[in-house]
Write a protein that holds these residues in place. Structure first.
Motif, PDB file in Angstrom:
ATOM      1  N   ARG A   1      -7.657  -2.181   0.540  1.00 63.06           N
ATOM      2  CA  ARG A   1      -7.458  -2.767  -0.717  1.00 63.06           C
ATOM      3  C   ARG A   1      -6.607  -3.850  -0.692  1.00 63.06           C
ATOM      4  NH1 ARG A   1      -8.000   2.365  -3.119  1.00 63.06           N
ATOM      5  NH2 ARG A   1     -10.075   3.002  -3.144  1.00 63.06           N
ATOM      6  N   LYS A   2      -5.640  -3.530  -0.258  1.00 65.65           N
ATOM      7  CA  LYS A   2      -4.239  -4.462  -0.302  1.00 65.65           C
ATOM      8  C   LYS A   2      -4.511  -5.564   0.702  1.00 65.65           C
ATOM      9  CE  LYS A   2      -2.178  -2.407  -3.285  1.00 65.65           C
ATOM     10  NZ  LYS A   2      -1.851  -2.702  -4.727  1.00 65.65           N
TER      11      LYS A   2
ATOM     12  N   TRP B   1      -7.081   8.354   2.696  1.00 63.89           N
ATOM     13  CA  TRP B   1      -6.906   7.838   1.250  1.00 63.89           C
ATOM     14  C   TRP B   1      -5.718   6.669   1.645  1.00 63.89           C
ATOM     15  CZ3 TRP B   1      -2.198   8.463  -1.470  1.00 63.89           C
ATOM     16  CH2 TRP B   1      -1.978   8.171  -2.765  1.00 63.89           C
TER      17      TRP B   1
ATOM     18  N   ALA C   1       0.819  -1.309   0.127  1.00 62.98           N
ATOM     19  CA  ALA C   1      -0.007   0.036   0.042  1.00 62.98           C
ATOM     20  C   ALA C   1       1.020   1.105   0.146  1.00 62.98           C
ATOM     21  CB  ALA C   1      -0.870  -0.011   1.306  1.00 62.98           C
TER      22      ALA C   1
ATOM     23  N   GLN D   1     -15.368  -0.741  -1.591  1.00 65.44           N
ATOM     24  CA  GLN D   1     -14.249  -1.227  -1.489  1.00 65.44           C
ATOM     25  C   GLN D   1     -14.327  -3.055  -1.569  1.00 65.44           C
ATOM     26  OE1 GLN D   1     -11.350  -0.210  -0.355  1.00 65.44           O
ATOM     27  NE2 GLN D   1     -10.314  -2.094  -0.248  1.00 65.44           N
TER      28      GLN D   1
ATOM     29  N   LYS E   1       1.260   6.967  -6.469  1.00 69.21           N
ATOM     30  CA  LYS E   1      -0.027   7.717  -6.925  1.00 69.21           C
ATOM     31  C   LYS E   1      -0.259   8.883  -6.166  1.00 69.21           C
ATOM     32  CE  LYS E   1      -2.092   3.627  -8.381  1.00 69.21           C
ATOM     33  NZ  LYS E   1      -2.648   3.680  -9.832  1.00 69.21           N
TER      34      LYS E   1
ATOM     35  N   ILE F   1      -6.325   2.358   0.532  1.00 71.46           N
ATOM     36  CA  ILE F   1      -5.362   1.251  -0.319  1.00 71.46           C
ATOM     37  C   ILE F   1      -4.528   0.461   0.650  1.00 71.46           C
ATOM     38  CG2 ILE F   1      -2.989   1.656  -1.207  1.00 71.46           C
ATOM     39  CD1 ILE F   1      -3.356   4.606  -1.722  1.00 71.46           C
TER      40      ILE F   1
ATOM     41  N   THR G   1       2.227   1.871  -3.486  1.00 73.19           N
ATOM     42  CA  THR G   1       0.906   2.469  -4.322  1.00 73.19           C
ATOM     43  C   THR G   1       0.956   3.939  -3.790  1.00 73.19           C
ATOM     44  OG1 THR G   1       0.082   0.230  -4.591  1.00 73.19           O
ATOM     45  CG2 THR G   1      -1.368   2.016  -5.051  1.00 73.19           C
ATOM     46  N   ALA G   2       0.669   4.147  -2.712  1.00 73.49           N
ATOM     47  CA  ALA G   2       0.493   5.253  -2.232  1.00 73.49           C
ATOM     48  C   ALA G   2       1.693   6.412  -2.915  1.00 73.49           C
ATOM     49  CB  ALA G   2       0.220   5.639  -1.069  1.00 73.49           C
TER      50      ALA G   2
END
Length: 180
Positions: free
Chosen positions: A82-83, A75, A55, A153, A62, A79, A58-59
């Protein structure tokens, strides 16, 4: 003002501009919560660590897409969620949920023992729930997500989210009856 004193919004803006030190402050500030949340969601500290690491990567990649820098924590938590959910979908749940850490400043030894026993009972009760029901409950009760956010989600309608929450709450009330 030092980076450690800066608001999340300022840190997010600086990190989006490529400031790795600012991103590091965000990670140190919120990382322990993300790991605790992911641990409760996945039932495994190892999976939680992996999910949080993915995560954060990814953060970082993005951050320039973040519309409201002041909401960077929420935010990033989405993430992480989701992960962690991806990890749950890719495996069968572990038989046991790792012991949850308790703060050491919770009263005396007697109250710490009671709190520890309650957390063990809650962990065991959560471990009996089906993955999708446990995930929904954790997103709502630990993550503070709205029904619509949980629906987005998990990829199910909001009505399904409500049903899963009702099942989770009913089951947990029964299983935790002795602690009421």
């Amino acid at each position: 003002m030092t980076l450690a004193e800066a608001s999340d919004g300022i840190l997010a803006q600086r990190a989006a501009d490529g400031d790795a030190a600012a991103f590091g402050v965000l990670v140190r500030r919120h990382g322990p919560f993300f790991v605790a949340f992911a641990t409760r969601l996945t039932g495994s500290r190892a999976d939680a660590d992996d999910a949080v690491q993915e995560a954060l990567i990814t953060a970082w990649d993005k951050l320039d897409e973040l519309a409201d820098p002041d909401s960077v924590r929420a935010w990033m938590l989405r993430i992480v969620s989701r992960k962690a959910t991806d990890r749950l979908r890719s495996r069968r749940p572990a038989a046991d949920i790792e012991e949850l850490e308790l703060p050491t400043s919770v009263g005396g030894p007697e109250s710490q023992t009671i709190a520890h026993s309650q957390m063990e009972a809650l962990s065991a009760a959560l471990g009996t729930l089906p993955d999708e029901v446990r995930t929904t409950w954790l997103l709502r009760e630990v993550g503070g997500y709205s029904y619509d956010e949980i629906a987005e989600q998990t990829g199910v309608p909001a009505a399904t989210v409500r049903g899963r929450l009702a099942r989770a709450r009913r089951a947990l009330l029964e299983l935790m009856e002795e602690w009421r």
